[in-house]
Design a protein around this motif. Structure first.
Motif, PDB file in Angstrom:
ATOM      1  N   SER A  75       0.821  -1.211   0.000  1.00 52.32           N
ATOM      2  CA  SER A  75       0.000   0.000   0.000  1.00 52.32           C
ATOM      3  C   SER A  75       0.854   1.260   0.000  1.00 52.32           C
ATOM      4  N   ASP A  76       0.474   2.227  -0.817  1.00 52.62           N
ATOM      5  CA  ASP A  76       1.154   3.518  -0.840  1.00 52.62           C
ATOM      6  C   ASP A  76       0.874   4.337   0.416  1.00 52.62           C
ATOM      7  N   ALA A  77      -0.057   3.862   1.245  1.00 56.78           N
ATOM      8  CA  ALA A  77      -0.369   4.569   2.484  1.00 56.78           C
ATOM      9  C   ALA A  77       0.662   4.313   3.571  1.00 56.78           C
ATOM     10  N   TRP A  78       1.614   3.417   3.285  1.00 59.37           N
ATOM     11  CA  TRP A  78       2.648   3.080   4.249  1.00 59.37           C
ATOM     12  C   TRP A  78       4.024   3.383   3.672  1.00 59.37           C
ATOM     13  N   ALA A  79       4.945   3.783   4.538  1.00 54.18           N
ATOM     14  CA  ALA A  79       6.362   3.905   4.181  1.00 54.18           C
ATOM     15  C   ALA A  79       7.135   2.861   4.978  1.00 54.18           C
ATOM     16  N   VAL A 117       0.862   9.129  15.937  1.00 52.72           N
ATOM     17  CA  VAL A 117       1.891   8.551  15.070  1.00 52.72           C
ATOM     18  C   VAL A 117       1.962   7.067  15.411  1.00 52.72           C
ATOM     19  N   TYR A 118       1.947   6.252  14.396  1.00 51.94           N
ATOM     20  CA  TYR A 118       1.942   4.817  14.656  1.00 51.94           C
ATOM     21  C   TYR A 118       2.520   4.077  13.475  1.00 51.94           C
ATOM     22  N   GLY A 119       2.897   2.838  13.756  1.00 54.47           N
ATOM     23  CA  GLY A 119       3.495   2.032  12.707  1.00 54.47           C
ATOM     24  C   GLY A 119       3.511   0.571  13.087  1.00 54.47           C
ATOM     25  N   MET A 120       4.228  -0.193  12.271  1.00 57.16           N
ATOM     26  CA  MET A 120       4.360  -1.630  12.468  1.00 57.16           C
ATOM     27  C   MET A 120       5.846  -1.965  12.493  1.00 57.16           C
ATOM     28  N   VAL A 121       6.324  -2.430  13.634  1.00 63.98           N
ATOM     29  CA  VAL A 121       7.699  -2.914  13.707  1.00 63.98           C
ATOM     30  C   VAL A 121       7.722  -4.313  13.094  1.00 63.98           C
ATOM     31  N   VAL A 122       8.586  -4.481  12.108  1.00 67.17           N
ATOM     32  CA  VAL A 122       8.618  -5.704  11.311  1.00 67.17           C
ATOM     33  C   VAL A 122       9.828  -6.539  11.724  1.00 67.17           C
ATOM     34  N   ARG A 157       5.265   2.608   8.525  1.00 66.51           N
ATOM     35  CA  ARG A 157       4.533   3.650   9.257  1.00 66.51           C
ATOM     36  C   ARG A 157       3.472   4.281   8.374  1.00 66.51           C
ATOM     37  N   ARG A 158       2.474   4.878   9.033  1.00 60.95           N
ATOM     38  CA  ARG A 158       1.378   5.521   8.319  1.00 60.95           C
ATOM     39  C   ARG A 158       1.287   7.002   8.663  1.00 60.95           C
ATOM     40  N   PHE A 159       2.431   7.655   8.763  1.00 61.95           N
ATOM     41  CA  PHE A 159       2.443   9.102   8.933  1.00 61.95           C
ATOM     42  C   PHE A 159       3.639   9.645   8.169  1.00 61.95           C
TER      43      PHE A 159
END
Length: 365
Positions: A147-151, A269-274, A293-295
């Motif tokens: 998704s382009d909504a995530w970096a 601010v939030y994200g996913m630690v992979v 992340r999504r910000f």
């Protein structure tokens, strides 16, 4: 919950399993840049493999063994879409068969072993077990990677410890207070109870911490998203283990009183630690880490800042894990204490053991 000791029933994988990993599963083998124009040798689940991109652009994985004289094929090079051994020039195709050798007849050589591979989500995945069981549908879907909504930004560490020790580490974030005090740790973490549950094929641990000052890493993230970094926030950590050896951790902070985990994107601010742990040997593994992340997803400078910061955080774990493995090797007979904060790791190991036992039963039947 009172403490008790690990024993062979509560943690069988620590002392019983002769094969400490499931084999019929997809593991992250490498990233595309690691095989850019060259072969890569890597040991995965005890198997020495070589990865390369063939002439058709597809990634192939063979056993890292030249059938001529046994040299590692990973010491060779790519030519005309074939993998050429760097010892005597034997060329291998992506199907494990010899394709040629200067002034020699070699096409009758028996093939060497090949491993199923998939290139998806920015990684190259390999199936080290029975190739007939390999199924692309069994690869876990990673929505953030499409998704382009995530970096996303990440990296790779080689870690000299059992991959399950890293899973223990990631499924219990109590250690952040002590190991990562200058970045993401704070005393409120170990002061807040952790909850553990099983959701389908995942083990989940979670903490929700309200009304606190954001630690340095999250202050930086708040600034990067254009939010104030000096007020109080609500914080969350939700760790999800899934087979064979991955932990995805939902993390973030929201301005206090805005809804915490459920706050609008403009207030958090939030994200996913992979975290993908790929076993190498019984006491070492490849650790593919990163954060989605999504910000401020278009801010490439922020991506690099977060990646560098996260890399330093994970590096802080390295000495602990290396020395922990050394102690466990020195004193294999010692029993380890089991506390309530260890429930996520214990349940994850139980899930691993169940998968190993199922493979053994299927092989025997």
């Amino acid at each position: 919950m009172a403490s008790k000791r690990f024993d062979q029933d509560t943690l069988p994988s620590a002392v019983q399993a002769s094969q400490p990993w499931p084999r019929d599963a997809w593991y992250v083998a490498c990233t595309p840049d690691e095989i850019d124009g060259k072969p890569l040798g890597r040991q995965i689940c005890g198997e020495r493999m070589v990865f390369f991109r063939a002439g058709n652009g597809m990634v192939s994985a063979l056993e890292d063994f030249c059938p001529h004289r046994g040299a590692p094929l990973s010491l060779g090079f790519i030519e005309n879409g074939s993998l050429v051994c760097g010892y005597h020039g034997l060329a291998m195709g992506c199907d494990g068969r010899t394709t040629g050798m200067p002034n020699q007849r070699v096409k009758g050589f028996p093939p060497i072993r090949t491993f199923p591979v998939i290139e998806r989500y920015g990684f190259i995945w390999v199936w080290p077990g029975n190739a007939e069981h390999a199924d692309a549908a069994k690869l876990r879907h990673l929505e953030w990677a499409e998704s382009d909504a995530w970096a996303y930004g990440g990296g790779l560490y080689h870690v000299n410890c059992d991959y399950r020790l890293m899973i223990d580490n990631l499924m219990d974030l109590t250690h952040e207070t002590y190991v990562h005090g200058s970045s993401i740790g704070q005393k409120e973490i170990d002061e807040t109870p952790v909850k553990t549950r099983v959701e389908g094929d995942e083990v989940v641990t979670s903490r929700y911490i309200d009304g606190i000052t954001a630690p340095p890493f999250w202050q930086m993230a708040l600034r990067g998203a254009g939010l104030p970094d000096t007020g109080t926030v609500d914080r969350w950590q939700i760790c999800r283990f899934s087979l064979p050896s991955s932990v995805l951790i939902e993390v973030g902070v929201a301005l206090e009183g805005k809804g915490g985990y459920d706050a609008e994107n403009t207030s958090k601010v939030y994200g996913m630690v992979v975290d993908f742990m790929t076993p190498e040997t019984e006491n070492s593994h490849w650790y593919f880490w990163g954060m989605a992340r999504r910000f401020a997803v278009q801010d490439t400078a922020l991506t690099e800042t977060i990646r560098d910061g996260q890399g330093k955080i994970f590096a802080e774990d390295m000495e602990i894990l290396h020395r922990q493995q050394d102690n466990l090797d020195r004193f294999p007979e010692r029993k380890l204490l089991l506390l309530n904060i260890d429930a996520g790791g214990v349940r994850s190991r139980m899930m691993i053991d169940k998968a190993i036992a199922a493979e053994a039963a299927n092989a025997g039947g």
